[in-house]
Write an enzyme that holds these catalytic residues in place. Structure first.
Site: not given
Ligand code: BMA
Length: 385
Positions: A136, A147, A198, A203, A269, A306, A338
């Site tokens: 990220h 983002w 993605e 986003w 999701y 994911e 996570r």
């Molecule tokens: C997202 C969430 C956030 C996190 C990001 C990167 O989907 O879980 O809280 O910072 O992933 O792991």
């Protein structure tokens, strides 16, 4: 007469050949398919690709992001994992994130120290598990987060762009991290690197509204060839992945090429418009079928890169929704996101249960299904040999 007989003989020979042609070519096709995109990949990386390929349609490695780092109500306790607390085993595949490594930070965007990530990766590898990394990365044009989706960042980091040198220095930091991942015998630990995830969503700054398909493909090619050729890293399988999607054409719009990619996946999701079980099952099943066919036509490994249903409020979700939907598809792994637990915002976030959670008994039941692999059975597959 002679001619007729000759024609007939020729026809019979042709028919015979045509009958056996697929058999003759099949082994070559499968041999070709079992080669990863980097011809100079290390022996362990080539083996990982070949072995994952051979699991297509047979087994699914169960995975979890940040699994040994933290779970619901705990952080950095040696040997602990929410999945292990429930099943007695670690997952078969582990996800970690590199976000903020580009800034030279000592920990990632979710506060996981990179030194700890390195040691979790080494432990996971020694247990025979598979490792996948996402990134990220911040917006190189604005300095905002991943983002921060103002357009123009992708164009700015391509060769000739104002931020190309900055982005390249970020790749150097990723390369330095990947270069230090070594097994007990000094061999490089193979990593599935999932860049620009993605990318059909809007986003992230690398999303579909922020750049053209050509710019995105160029960014993939630039990044992979830089790591492979300039940084001489040959322990990487590259995973291309979209978010949920509607057609094969949408899926491949930003696909950079078979010479670069090894794994094709998507993220999904059970949330928002897909919160209802039936709506989720329908789209999830449809996307898995589309992925089966697109990955097979490109001779790549399909994966669910994911997935999750936050807090899993449905106590039989694993055996009544998740497993029946994936069971007859071809993906070789499924990575749950996570278990952040209770976040600063006050909201909870977890995608696999912990002891006492509503879906814990059902998850345990699914973990006994023969198709799904966790630590013990991935170990017997000797995935790096
Ligand atoms: C997202 C969430 C956030 C996190 C990001 C990167 O989907 O879980 O809280 O910072 O992933 O792991």
């Amino acid at each position: 007469m002679k001619n007729n007989f000759g024609d007939h003989e020729c026809y019979m020979k042709m028919k015979y050949l045509l009958h056996f042609l697929p058999i003759l070519f099949f082994p070559f096709r499968s041999l070709f398919a079992q080669a990863c995109s980097d011809q100079q990949a290390t022996a362990e990386t080539k083996a990982l690709y070949k072995n994952l390929y051979s699991l297509i349609g047979k087994n699914i490695l169960f995975g979890h992001q940040d699994d040994p780092c933290y779970g619901v109500g705990w952080k950095y306790i040696q040997g602990r994992s929410d999945i292990r607390d429930l099943t007695g085993e670690y997952p078969a595949i582990y996800g970690f994130d590199l976000g903020r490594i580009e800034l030279g930070w000592a920990h990632n965007l979710d506060s996981v120290p990179f030194e700890k990530t390195k040691s979790f990766i080494r432990d996971a590898y020694e247990r025979g598990g598979v490792i996948t990394l996402s990134w990220h990365l911040n917006n190189p044009l604005t300095g905002g987060t991943a983002w921060d989706n103002k357009p123009g960042a992708v164009a700015s980091i391509l060769p000739g762009g104002t931020k190309n040198a900055l982005y390249t220095s970020w790749l150097d930091r990723v390369a330095a991290f990947l270069g230090t991942l070594k097994g007990k015998n000094g061999e490089s630990i193979p990593i599935i690197l999932r860049l620009f995830h993605e990318l059909n969503g809007g986003w992230f700054w690398w999303g579909k509204d922020q750049c053209s398909p050509e710019e995105m493909k160029n960014l993939w090619r630039y990044s992979i060839l830089y790591l492979r050729t300039e940084k001489n890293l040959h322990n990487i399988l590259f995973a291309f992945n979209t978010d949920k999607f509607n057609s094969g054409t949408e899926y491949t719009e930003r696909y950079p090429g078979d010479d670069l990619i090894d794994i094709m996946g998507f993220d999904i999701y059970q949330a928002n418009i897909l919160r209802d079980n039936t709506a989720f099952i329908n789209l999830f099943g449809k996307d898995l079928s589309l992925l089966d066919s697109v990955a097979s036509s490109h001779h790549k490994i399909p994966a669910l890169t994911e997935f999750g249903y936050n807090e899993i409020p449905d106590s039989t979700w694993w055996t009544k929704v998740f497993f029946p939907t994936i069971e007859n598809h071809q993906m070789v792994y499924a990575l749950a996101w996570r278990n952040a637990g209770k976040k600063q915002s006050g909201n909870a976030e977890y995608y696999v249960p912990y002891p006492g959670a509503a879906s814990a008994p059902d998850f345990k039941k699914m973990s006994g299904y023969g198709k799904i692999l966790f630590e013990n059975r991935i170990k017997t597959k000797n995935i790096y040999k």
